[in-house]
Scaffold this active site. Structure first.
Site, PDB file in Angstrom:
ATOM      1  CG  HIS A 148      -1.995  -1.167   1.191  1.00  0.00           C
ATOM      2  ND1 HIS A 148      -2.498  -1.557   0.027  1.00  0.00           N
ATOM      3  CD2 HIS A 148      -2.508  -1.978   1.966  1.00  0.00           C
ATOM      4  CE1 HIS A 148      -3.600  -2.704   0.280  1.00  0.00           C
ATOM      5  NE2 HIS A 148      -3.429  -2.683   1.481  1.00  0.00           N
ATOM      6  CG  HIS A 219      -7.555  -0.601   2.654  1.00  0.00           C
ATOM      7  ND1 HIS A 219      -8.340  -1.397   3.434  1.00  0.00           N
ATOM      8  CD2 HIS A 219      -6.543  -1.440   2.331  1.00  0.00           C
ATOM      9  CE1 HIS A 219      -7.573  -2.499   3.611  1.00  0.00           C
ATOM     10  NE2 HIS A 219      -6.556  -2.446   2.983  1.00  0.00           N
ATOM     11  CD  GLU A 355      -7.978  -3.600  -0.383  1.00  0.00           C
ATOM     12  OE1 GLU A 355      -6.768  -3.032  -0.604  1.00  0.00           O
ATOM     13  OE2 GLU A 355      -8.371  -4.477   0.261  1.00  0.00           O
TER      14      GLU A 355
HETATM   15  C1  BGC Z   1      -4.113  -6.648   1.965  1.00  0.00           C
HETATM   16  C2  BGC Z   1      -3.988  -7.440   3.334  1.00  0.00           C
HETATM   17  C3  BGC Z   1      -3.518  -6.281   4.341  1.00  0.00           C
HETATM   18  C4  BGC Z   1      -4.780  -5.236   4.759  1.00  0.00           C
HETATM   19  C5  BGC Z   1      -4.160  -4.453   5.367  1.00  0.00           C
HETATM   20  C6  BGC Z   1      -5.430  -5.645   2.288  1.00  0.00           C
HETATM   21  O1  BGC Z   1      -5.542  -4.840   1.149  1.00  0.00           O
HETATM   22  O2  BGC Z   1      -4.516  -7.467   0.790  1.00  0.00           O
HETATM   23  O3  BGC Z   1      -3.107  -8.521   3.055  1.00  0.00           O
HETATM   24  O4  BGC Z   1      -3.521  -7.084   5.547  1.00  0.00           O
HETATM   25  O5  BGC Z   1      -4.748  -4.575   3.110  1.00  0.00           O
HETATM   26  O6  BGC Z   1      -5.255  -3.626   6.149  1.00  0.00           O
END
Ligand code: BGC
Length: 390
Positions: A148, A219, A355
């Protein structure tokens, strides 16, 4: 009318608990049409979000449509803080997880609650990629990988905000050349629009002055039974995807495509999220549940690519997108965080993320759709989360 309601609310406040008073006062700016508004969950007090961060003013912005649907967004990380939609009885329900104050988001930034994710949504293997013969090293903020955007991804940045009327917020952020290890100065604009048919439309655009990679998403953690209720495993989910991109034990795609038919990943027709989540399966083991990129069969904004239905509230959420992938994450790493909105505790699997995105690790997988953006090009994607009841 408004004044009368305020007087009634004030009287009620004196005769009830402080909590109820607090609750009622939060609705004073809301609809003055009926009593439903008085029972509505509150959006956090905007005063709790006012601060100067990184030399910029942070605030909480509210969008509201003619049906009373309300979205609260902070420009810290471009985060969706609250999303109030009607349930089957017409009562507003807050369907996303979040915190009551800016400090909650600063302390727990890495849950990514409601955040705009950039420059690159999801993981890049070992944080490395090559572009035009040069190799780049990104932050390793997820053990051996980048997740991210890295340690200081967009989820921690302060966007410039401009409210356009009552139903739109434009956020812009200029990420410097080399920020987080990414090449090029990236100018990104995210527009949140709340429509009168109860849809939240998110448009992402970006330009760069050097070749770079980009994959923006949001998210939000959804719980259509209401944020803070214990589980999403009884909700039904449908995803129009015949394949996933399977992952290794560090959640990096192997580069292969795997058919969902006959596996726990088959959501091509409605199935409860909990139906297969604890089955013995290598992919479920890697993600501790669902944490996978689904390869969408279509990505034409006019057709829904995924639907979630809550049997309790009757709330239905349909997703439309121009993106080729959807990360379905079943809240496996939520650990009973106790500082949720209204002091809610957010338990294991008490929310899901859907997402929309290009595939994780695309810069290292030539067979995946490209995430390269060059000077002179404009990155533009659109995703819509639309709410109704059944
Ligand atoms: C990921 C997860 C991660 C989460 C974090 C998701 O987009 O795929 O692996 O733990 O985001 O909050």
């Amino acid at each position: 009318m408004k004044k009368n309601i305020q007087l009634i609310l004030a009287a009620a406040c004196f005769s009830t608990l402080f909590v109820a008073c607090n609750h009622a006062s939060s609705t004073k700016n809301g609809s003055d049409k009926d009593s439903t508004a008085a029972q509505a969950p509150q959006i956090p007090d905007s005063a709790n979000f006012k601060a100067t961060v990184q030399g910029k003013q942070v605030d909480l912005y509210t969008l509201k449509n003619k049906n009373g649907v309300t979205v609260a967004i902070t420009n810290f990380g471009g985060r969706l803080v609250s999303l109030l939609v009607p349930n089957k009885d017409g009562k507003l329900t807050d369907v996303i997880l979040g915190h009551d104050s800016l400090s909650g988001y600063q302390i727990k930034a890495e849950t990514y609650f409601g955040a705009i994710i950039g420059r690159y949504g999801n993981r890049i293997g070992k944080g490395k990629f090559n572009l035009d013969g040069k190799s780049y090293q990104l932050d390793l903020n997820d053990k051996i990988n980048t997740l991210h955007g890295g340690f200081n991804g967009f989820y921690k940045q302060v966007f410039d905000a401009k409210k356009v009327g009552d139903q739109q917020l434009e956020l812009t952020y200029v990420s410097k050349d080399g920020e987080g290890g990414y090449p090029g100065m990236l100018t990104s604009k995210i527009t949140y629009t709340l429509t009168d048919d109860n849809a939240l439309k998110i448009e992402y655009s970006a330009t760069t002055d050097k070749a770079t990679i980009v994959n923006l998403t949001n998210h939000a953690y959804f719980n259509l039974n209401g944020a803070g209720t214990p589980t999403i495993t009884n909700d039904s989910l449908k995803i129009d995807a015949d394949n996933i991109t399977p992952v290794d034990t560090t959640l990096i795609p192997t580069g292969k495509f795997e058919k969902v038919k006959g596996t726990p990943f088959d959501f091509t027709s409605f199935k409860t999220i909990g139906a297969d989540i604890d089955k013995t399966d290598d992919q479920l083991k890697a993600g501790k549940g669902y944490d996978h990129n689904f390869v969408l069969n279509k990505h034409d904004i006019s057709q829904s690519i995924a639907t979630v239905k809550s049997p309790e509230t009757g709330i239905v959420m349909d997703i439309y997108t121009t993106e080729p992938g959807l990360q379905f994450y079943s809240g496996n790493f939520l650990t009973g965080l106790s500082d949720g909105k209204g002091k809610a505790t957010y338990a294991h699997r008490s929310a899901l993320c859907l997402e929309t995105q290009h595939f994780p690790d695309s810069p290292n997988e030539p067979s995946f759709p490209s995430t390269v953006l060059k000077p002179g090009e404009t990155y533009h994607t659109t995703t819509i989360y639309k709410f109704s009841v059944k």
